[in-house]
Each structure stands twice: as C-alpha cells, then as structure tokens.
Enzyme design. Structure first.
Site, mmCIF file in Angstrom:
data_model
loop_
_atom_site.group_PDB
_atom_site.id
_atom_site.type_symbol
_atom_site.label_atom_id
_atom_site.label_comp_id
_atom_site.label_asym_id
_atom_site.label_seq_id
_atom_site.Cartn_x
_atom_site.Cartn_y
_atom_site.Cartn_z
ATOM 1 N N TYR A 4 22.257 -4.345 25.293
ATOM 2 C CA TYR A 4 23.472 -4.542 26.095
ATOM 3 C C TYR A 4 23.134 -5.322 27.358
ATOM 4 O O TYR A 4 22.427 -4.829 28.244
ATOM 5 C CB TYR A 4 24.110 -3.205 26.486
ATOM 6 C CG TYR A 4 24.557 -2.346 25.333
ATOM 7 C CD1 TYR A 4 24.778 -2.885 24.065
ATOM 8 C CD2 TYR A 4 24.786 -0.990 25.509
ATOM 9 C CE1 TYR A 4 25.195 -2.098 23.014
ATOM 10 C CE2 TYR A 4 25.215 -0.190 24.468
ATOM 11 C CZ TYR A 4 25.415 -0.742 23.215
ATOM 12 O OH TYR A 4 25.822 0.054 22.181
ATOM 13 N N HIS B 52 19.333 1.397 16.293
ATOM 14 C CA HIS B 52 20.668 0.814 16.464
ATOM 15 C C HIS B 52 21.332 0.393 15.150
ATOM 16 O O HIS B 52 22.546 0.469 14.999
ATOM 17 C CB HIS B 52 20.573 -0.387 17.411
ATOM 18 C CG HIS B 52 21.821 -0.638 18.193
ATOM 19 N ND1 HIS B 52 21.807 -1.235 19.428
ATOM 20 C CD2 HIS B 52 23.119 -0.375 17.941
ATOM 21 C CE1 HIS B 52 23.044 -1.339 19.889
ATOM 22 N NE2 HIS B 52 23.857 -0.830 19.002
ATOM 23 N N ALA C 264 44.752 2.673 22.962
ATOM 24 C CA ALA C 264 45.215 3.123 24.266
ATOM 25 C C ALA C 264 46.354 2.260 24.790
ATOM 26 O O ALA C 264 46.946 2.565 25.828
ATOM 27 C CB ALA C 264 44.064 3.104 25.266
#
Length: 322
Positions: A54, A122, A208
C-alpha cells in the site's frame, strides 16, 4: 468496544482498513490520517490493517508513526506477497522463502515495531508451493517476529494445505452485500476455527451511498472498476438504493446497514467476523463503529440477502489490483 478472537488472537470486533490513507482512493492527508488512527485507538478500534504494497511502503510507515507510544494498545495486521518492483503491469504474487523473510524484516522496520501480530500472505503465490511459503512464515513465528498467521483471498483447498503446516488464525477476503465469494471457503474455516476478516465491507463506499461515479478522482481505481462504471454501474444502483431504503426505515445510515449485515452472517457461517472498513476521517469511523449496535430485523435481512445476485461487473478491471 466489543472484542472477539481470530484463531486465538484477541482483537476489537471492528478493525480499521488503512489502505486508502496511502493509495487507490485519490488524494489523502498525512495529518488527518494520523488523527484518525489516534481516534480509532481512543474509541477501542485496535486491529489496524495495512500491507507492504500500500503506497509501496508508505502505509506501513504511516501506521507505525500513528501508534508511537501506543504499541501495546493495538494489534497490527500487515501483508506481504504482492511484488510491484517490476511495475504494476508486471506485478508478481511471491511466496519464495527468502522473499518471505526479507518482506517481514522490511515491514518491521517501516512499522517501527519488533513483532507483527497478524501476518498475512496477500495472495496465493505464483512462484512457490503454499507449504513452502507457510513454512517460512512459521519460522517467523518461532523467531518471535510474528504472532499469528493469516491468508488473503485463498481457496478452501489451499487453506487446508496451509493450515496443515501451521495454524491459520484468519482469512482476509472481500465480503459484503455484493461480494460473497468467500462463503465457498467459510465451511472449512468454521471446521478449523479460523476467523474471517472482510475487507471492503461497504463495497468500497458504493453500499454506503458515498460514491459519485461521475466525479471520481482519475487516481481512484474505482474510476476503472467494472462495478462502478458504465452500464454495470447504473444497474448496480438498485443495490445501493435498497440499502438506503432499509436504512431510512430503521433510522440509521446505509453504511451501518451494510456493516450490520456482515456482522449478522457470523452465526450463519459459524466463524468470527471482524470487518475492517477503511476510512480517512474520524467521523465516519464513529459511524462505522456504531453499526455494532444496529440490529437488522427479519424484514431487512429478507430484503438484503438476495442483493448479491443482482450485481453486475467484476471486482477488478485486472486481477490482483488490491
């Protein structure tokens, strides 16, 4: 904050996904992210999720700075195995033992800690057998550099093979109202006592109602994600609309409905479930935490349960973006 366990590791019932503080979702702010990390710990969110890829290490540095003086208050989960050194178009899912050990040492340095609480592979490795990779991870446990082991986006067959080498505490996979692939693996997880850590439980913001596809930052990978764009994006709007309608009836937010649905699956699946919704803002973190107190009635569950059958478009434009 409620607590639960992932294969023996005691964690907060909700974690914090930190990826977006460094990459993939457009511009972010260091100071705001640090404030959010501090606030998360203050309200009892102690499972902090990151990965070495990341921001090409940026996110681990950020998390490490955010927990200075509070290491004993958190459980750090990080991941290795996606090698981007040859460019994103040539990324490789690695698991060769020397790489495993180098990756761990580099993560410990960036995080500024002497051990990692939960260390994930990962993605299943392309250049090694899972037994060899988990064997190298096991050595890290024996050396005291890692406490618990996890896998991400793994099949039932690979999970069994890995668990035979060393107990696996958790499987991290995308899981939400519109992504339920991991339910093919949860029977094995229930059998072996392995917890589920859902990432993107809010459908990367879509569930959302916080994503305006027409105004996404060009650096935001959702602008190229099949589920958010074109005809598929338009058709998927009915899913978000249904979540919003349920939320309005219950007097809560759509994000809280989406998270409450994830929590409601724990008994059905027979596994502990610890979602890690990502956010860069303290107020949204508080809203997400409040979902722990939202109870969905039978009517709401009946409306939400079939939504995954309606989804259009793949999870990624190309394999392994995350």
């Amino acid at each position: 904050m409620k607590r639960t366990t992932l294969g023996g590791l005691d964690v907060s019932a909700q974690g914090l996904g930190c990826m977006g503080m460094s990459e993939y979702y457009g511009a972010s702010d260091w100071d705001t992210s640090i404030e959010t990390l501090h606030h998360a710990i203050d309200v009892g969110v102690t499972l902090l999720d990151t990965a070495d890829q990341y921001g090409s290490g940026h996110n681990e540095v950020l998390v490490g700075r955010g927990i200075v003086g509070r290491r004993d208050d958190v459980q750090i989960a990080t991941k290795f195995g996606i090698d981007r050194s040859g460019g994103d178009e040539n990324r490789l899912h690695r698991g060769d033992p020397p790489y495993v050990k180098r990756s761990c040492e580099a993560s410990l340095l960036r995080l500024g800690v002497d051990h990692i609480d939960l260390y994930y592979l990962h993605r299943p490795p392309q250049n090694a057998e899972i037994e060899d990779t988990v064997g190298a991870m096991t050595e890290l446990v024996h050396d005291g550099k890692v406490r618990y082991l996890g896998l991400s986006e793994v099949s039932a067959e690979l999970l069994r093979r890995a668990h035979a080498v060393h107990p696996i505490a958790a499987v991290q996979s995308e899981y939400s109202l519109w992504t339920r692939d991991v339910e093919e693996v949860t029977p094995v997880m229930a059998e072996l006592g392995i917890g589920l850590v859902p990432y993107a439980p809010l459908g990367r913001g879509f569930l959302a109602g916080s994503v305006q596809t027409s105004s996404l930052d060009p650096k935001d990978f959702r602008a190229r994600n099949p589920r958010f764009t074109g005809e598929a994006g338009e058709q998927n709007q009915v899913i978000a609309d249904t979540v919003r309608a349920v939320a309005e009836r219950l007097g809560v937010l759509p994000a809280q409905v989406a998270l409450a649905w994830v929590y409601a699956q724990a008994d059905r699946l027979g596994v502990s479930v610890v979602p890690i919704p990502g956010t860069r803002h303290a107020e949204r973190l508080d809203q997400n935490v409040a979902s722990l107190d939202v109870q969905l009635d039978d009517s709401a569950l009946a409306e939400l349960q079939p939504l995954s059958d309606l989804v259009k478009g793949g999870r990624y434009a190309e394999q392994g973006v995350r």
